[in-house]
Design a protein around this motif. Structure first.
Motif, mmCIF file in Angstrom:
data_model
loop_
_atom_site.group_PDB
_atom_site.id
_atom_site.type_symbol
_atom_site.label_atom_id
_atom_site.label_comp_id
_atom_site.label_asym_id
_atom_site.label_seq_id
_atom_site.Cartn_x
_atom_site.Cartn_y
_atom_site.Cartn_z
ATOM 1 N N GLN A 22 0.848 -1.196 0.000
ATOM 2 C CA GLN A 22 0.000 0.000 0.000
ATOM 3 C C GLN A 22 0.885 1.247 0.000
ATOM 4 O O GLN A 22 1.820 1.360 0.792
ATOM 5 C CB GLN A 22 -0.917 0.012 1.226
ATOM 6 N N VAL A 23 0.576 2.175 -0.906
ATOM 7 C CA VAL A 23 1.353 3.403 -1.030
ATOM 8 C C VAL A 23 0.537 4.572 -0.480
ATOM 9 O O VAL A 23 -0.618 4.776 -0.885
ATOM 10 C CB VAL A 23 1.742 3.670 -2.500
ATOM 11 N N HIS A 24 1.137 5.315 0.442
ATOM 12 C CA HIS A 24 0.497 6.498 1.008
ATOM 13 C C HIS A 24 1.114 7.725 0.330
ATOM 14 O O HIS A 24 2.332 7.924 0.374
ATOM 15 C CB HIS A 24 0.716 6.560 2.524
ATOM 16 N N GLU A 25 0.277 8.543 -0.289
ATOM 17 C CA GLU A 25 0.778 9.668 -1.072
ATOM 18 C C GLU A 25 0.085 10.961 -0.650
ATOM 19 O O GLU A 25 -1.125 10.988 -0.414
ATOM 20 C CB GLU A 25 0.552 9.410 -2.559
ATOM 21 N N ASP A 26 0.869 12.038 -0.512
ATOM 22 C CA ASP A 26 0.331 13.368 -0.219
ATOM 23 C C ASP A 26 1.269 14.381 -0.878
ATOM 24 O O ASP A 26 2.219 13.985 -1.585
ATOM 25 C CB ASP A 26 0.189 13.589 1.296
ATOM 26 N N PRO A 27 1.031 15.689 -0.694
ATOM 27 C CA PRO A 27 1.866 16.687 -1.375
ATOM 28 C C PRO A 27 3.354 16.563 -1.071
ATOM 29 O O PRO A 27 4.192 17.036 -1.850
ATOM 30 C CB PRO A 27 1.298 18.014 -0.858
ATOM 31 N N ARG A 28 3.723 15.927 0.019
ATOM 32 C CA ARG A 28 5.141 15.787 0.353
ATOM 33 C C ARG A 28 5.832 14.691 -0.456
ATOM 34 O O ARG A 28 7.047 14.664 -0.600
ATOM 35 C CB ARG A 28 5.303 15.466 1.839
ATOM 36 N N GLY A 29 5.041 13.719 -0.965
ATOM 37 C CA GLY A 29 5.606 12.594 -1.692
ATOM 38 C C GLY A 29 4.881 11.304 -1.348
ATOM 39 O O GLY A 29 3.689 11.321 -0.999
ATOM 40 N N ARG A 30 5.612 10.202 -1.412
ATOM 41 C CA ARG A 30 5.012 8.882 -1.183
ATOM 42 C C ARG A 30 5.718 8.161 -0.056
ATOM 43 O O ARG A 30 6.926 8.320 0.156
ATOM 44 C CB ARG A 30 5.076 8.040 -2.454
ATOM 45 N N LEU A 31 4.961 7.299 0.657
ATOM 46 C CA LEU A 31 5.497 6.487 1.734
ATOM 47 C C LEU A 31 4.935 5.081 1.587
ATOM 48 O O LEU A 31 3.726 4.914 1.380
ATOM 49 C CB LEU A 31 5.135 7.072 3.094
ATOM 50 N N PHE A 32 5.808 4.078 1.698
ATOM 51 C CA PHE A 32 5.345 2.692 1.633
ATOM 52 C C PHE A 32 6.270 1.831 2.478
ATOM 53 O O PHE A 32 7.448 2.136 2.651
ATOM 54 C CB PHE A 32 5.290 2.176 0.193
ATOM 55 N N GLU A 33 5.712 0.774 3.005
ATOM 56 C CA GLU A 33 6.463 -0.150 3.858
ATOM 57 C C GLU A 33 7.193 -1.159 2.991
ATOM 58 O O GLU A 33 6.599 -1.755 2.090
ATOM 59 C CB GLU A 33 5.501 -0.855 4.807
ATOM 60 N N THR A 34 8.481 -1.353 3.277
ATOM 61 C CA THR A 34 9.269 -2.278 2.464
ATOM 62 C C THR A 34 9.435 -3.651 3.102
ATOM 63 O O THR A 34 9.586 -4.650 2.397
ATOM 64 C CB THR A 34 10.667 -1.692 2.186
ATOM 65 N N ALA A 35 9.460 -3.718 4.421
ATOM 66 C CA ALA A 35 9.585 -5.015 5.096
ATOM 67 C C ALA A 35 9.076 -4.888 6.516
ATOM 68 O O ALA A 35 9.428 -3.945 7.224
ATOM 69 C CB ALA A 35 11.035 -5.495 5.102
ATOM 70 N N ARG A 36 8.240 -5.848 6.916
ATOM 71 C CA ARG A 36 7.784 -5.918 8.310
ATOM 72 C C ARG A 36 8.103 -7.312 8.817
ATOM 73 O O ARG A 36 7.581 -8.314 8.336
ATOM 74 C CB ARG A 36 6.293 -5.646 8.407
ATOM 75 N N SER A 37 8.997 -7.369 9.827
ATOM 76 C CA SER A 37 9.432 -8.642 10.366
ATOM 77 C C SER A 37 8.888 -8.810 11.778
ATOM 78 O O SER A 37 8.919 -7.874 12.576
ATOM 79 C CB SER A 37 10.965 -8.705 10.388
ATOM 80 N N HIS A 38 8.426 -10.026 12.081
ATOM 81 C CA HIS A 38 7.834 -10.312 13.384
ATOM 82 C C HIS A 38 8.825 -10.956 14.353
ATOM 83 O O HIS A 38 8.424 -11.498 15.377
ATOM 84 C CB HIS A 38 6.606 -11.211 13.204
ATOM 85 N N GLY A 39 10.115 -10.895 14.043
ATOM 86 C CA GLY A 39 11.111 -11.419 14.966
ATOM 87 C C GLY A 39 12.307 -11.982 14.251
ATOM 88 O O GLY A 39 12.289 -12.212 13.042
ATOM 89 N N GLY A 40 13.390 -12.193 14.993
ATOM 90 C CA GLY A 40 14.611 -12.730 14.413
ATOM 91 C C GLY A 40 15.555 -11.626 13.981
ATOM 92 O O GLY A 40 15.233 -10.447 14.027
ATOM 93 N N THR A 41 16.770 -12.026 13.549
ATOM 94 C CA THR A 41 17.729 -11.053 13.061
ATOM 95 C C THR A 41 17.349 -10.604 11.655
ATOM 96 O O THR A 41 16.631 -11.301 10.938
ATOM 97 C CB THR A 41 19.142 -11.643 13.020
ATOM 98 N N ALA A 42 17.841 -9.435 11.253
ATOM 99 C CA ALA A 42 17.568 -8.938 9.912
ATOM 100 C C ALA A 42 18.586 -7.872 9.555
ATOM 101 O O ALA A 42 19.188 -7.244 10.431
ATOM 102 C CB ALA A 42 16.153 -8.376 9.809
ATOM 103 N N GLN A 43 18.767 -7.656 8.262
ATOM 104 C CA GLN A 43 19.685 -6.643 7.766
ATOM 105 C C GLN A 43 19.082 -6.029 6.512
ATOM 106 O O GLN A 43 18.567 -6.750 5.642
ATOM 107 C CB GLN A 43 21.048 -7.267 7.447
ATOM 108 N N ALA A 44 19.114 -4.704 6.396
ATOM 109 C CA ALA A 44 18.609 -3.999 5.226
ATOM 110 C C ALA A 44 19.678 -3.070 4.687
ATOM 111 O O ALA A 44 20.471 -2.508 5.446
ATOM 112 C CB ALA A 44 17.346 -3.212 5.574
#
Length: 365
Positions: free
Chosen positions: A245-267
């Motif tokens: 889902q993309v959230h857009e307003d006059p400032r630009g756009r925002l969207f979630e790239t990864a949602r993790s429910h636990g464990g190690t992670a690297q981005a």
């Protein structure tokens, strides 16, 4: 070490051939049904190998005799193909060998045949296996659950029990270890106990989080990673790309790239100039996401030891991601006129000494 794998195109055979290539630089001779059923072709295929991994077997058939005799016949075919030449044979046996069932009797008799050969024989006793690309209703109940849940089905547990499980890559490494030791031995591979109900519950939980939004479950323990990689192998490639889902307003756009429910992670984020690319490697365990933020990209993938290539065209104008399946060679190329901006997410922190990254071209030259 020159290795032949009987049943080399089957579930365990494919996993073992992949691991031999990735971890040991060995390309095994993979023997399928056509070769195994032709004595002359089998003898020719075995003529110059020094190690045979006998993984071919019959788990299920229309009659009990086909199961029992089928396993015996395959062992006899290997013995005939070797024609008295002493080589090291590694046999994928089963914890069911002591049962008075067609499968147990067949596997037990096959072991006896192979142990009587003039070379050395390692008997590797395996528990119940699971892993990516297992055949539903044949290889394991895990494959059946993962396939049915990924397809939108609702499998049920009719008899719950605790089952010793090992991922196919763990079984493959045990077979390879036995091949390298080159001695008469019996190796009992331990399984991790999980109930049937627990496994189904975990797979359903994965599906609830992942199938539509691509949310990552808690991958804090090795079994969770192995089971999740198994489950998601039944979603690829039909479930991708996923568009958040993309959230857009006059400032630009925002969207979630990864949602993790636990464990190690690297981005991390990369820029790639037009005409250049990244990747051309594969992973045995890593869960990895490619999220195109800006520019035009082509993601190409090929299942290891297969020929067909799957491609996705992604654009930053319509943000989307593709998760790389384990044991698939993959690459990302900038096919646009501007810099490509890509975000990468992985479930494990990079270990420079063991990065779980094996180079190979998606389209071999």
């Amino acid at each position: 070490m020159k290795v032949a794998i009987t049943g080399g195109h089957g579930f365990l055979g494919w996993h073992t051939a992949c691991r031999l290539r990735a971890r040991h630089g060995v390309d095994a001779v993979r023997l399928g049904r056509e070769v195994m059923s032709d004595p002359d072709r089998l003898a020719e295929a075995l003529a110059d190998v020094d190690t045979v991994l006998h993984l071919a077997g019959v788990n299920r058939a229309e009659t009990d005799d086909e199961v029992e005799d089928g396993n015996v016949d395959l062992a006899q075919a290997v013995a005939a193909g070797l024609d008295g030449r002493p080589v090291h044979v590694v046999y994928s046996n089963t914890i069911h060998q002591d049962q008075d069932s067609p499968y147990g009797r067949g596997k037990r008799q096959a072991s006896e045949i192979l142990r009587s050969l003039p070379g050395t024989t390692a008997d590797v006793v395996l528990p119940n296996l699971f892993g990516e690309h297992g055949r539903p209703a044949y290889n394991s109940f895990v494959a059946t659950f993962c396939h049915e849940v990924a397809s939108g089905g609702s499998p049920e547990v009719h008899v719950d029990r605790s089952v010793p499980l090992v991922h196919a890559q763990g079984a493959a490494q045990a077979l390879i270890d036995a091949a390298r030791q080159r001695e008469d031995a019996t190796h009992l591979v331990p399984g991790e106990e999980h109930t049937v109900t627990e496994v189904l519950g975990r797979v359903r939980h994965f599906h609830e989080l992942y199938s539509e939004r691509g949310e990552l479950p808690d991958l804090g323990d090795p079994f969770a990673v192995d089971l999740f990689n198994t489950y998601r192998s039944y979603l690829f490639p039909s479930a991708f790309p996923i568009e958040p889902q993309v959230h857009e307003d006059p400032r630009g756009r925002l969207f979630e790239t990864a949602r993790s429910h636990g464990g190690t992670a690297q981005a991390f984020v990369s820029t790639t100039v037009p005409g250049q690319g990244r990747g051309h490697h594969y992973h045995l365990r890593k869960v990895e996401r490619f999220f195109v933020v800006r520019g035009e990209a082509e993601i190409s993938l090929r299942r290891l030891l297969h020929d067909d290539v799957v491609t996705f065209r992604l654009s930053g104008d319509r943000p989307a991601f593709v998760d790389m399946p384990t044991l698939w060679v993959h690459a990302l190329d900038n096919v646009g006129d501007d810099d490509l901006i890509t975000m990468f997410w992985a479930d494990q922190l990079l270990d420079p000494h063991d990065p779980d990254q094996y180079p190979e071209e998606v389209r071999p030259r």
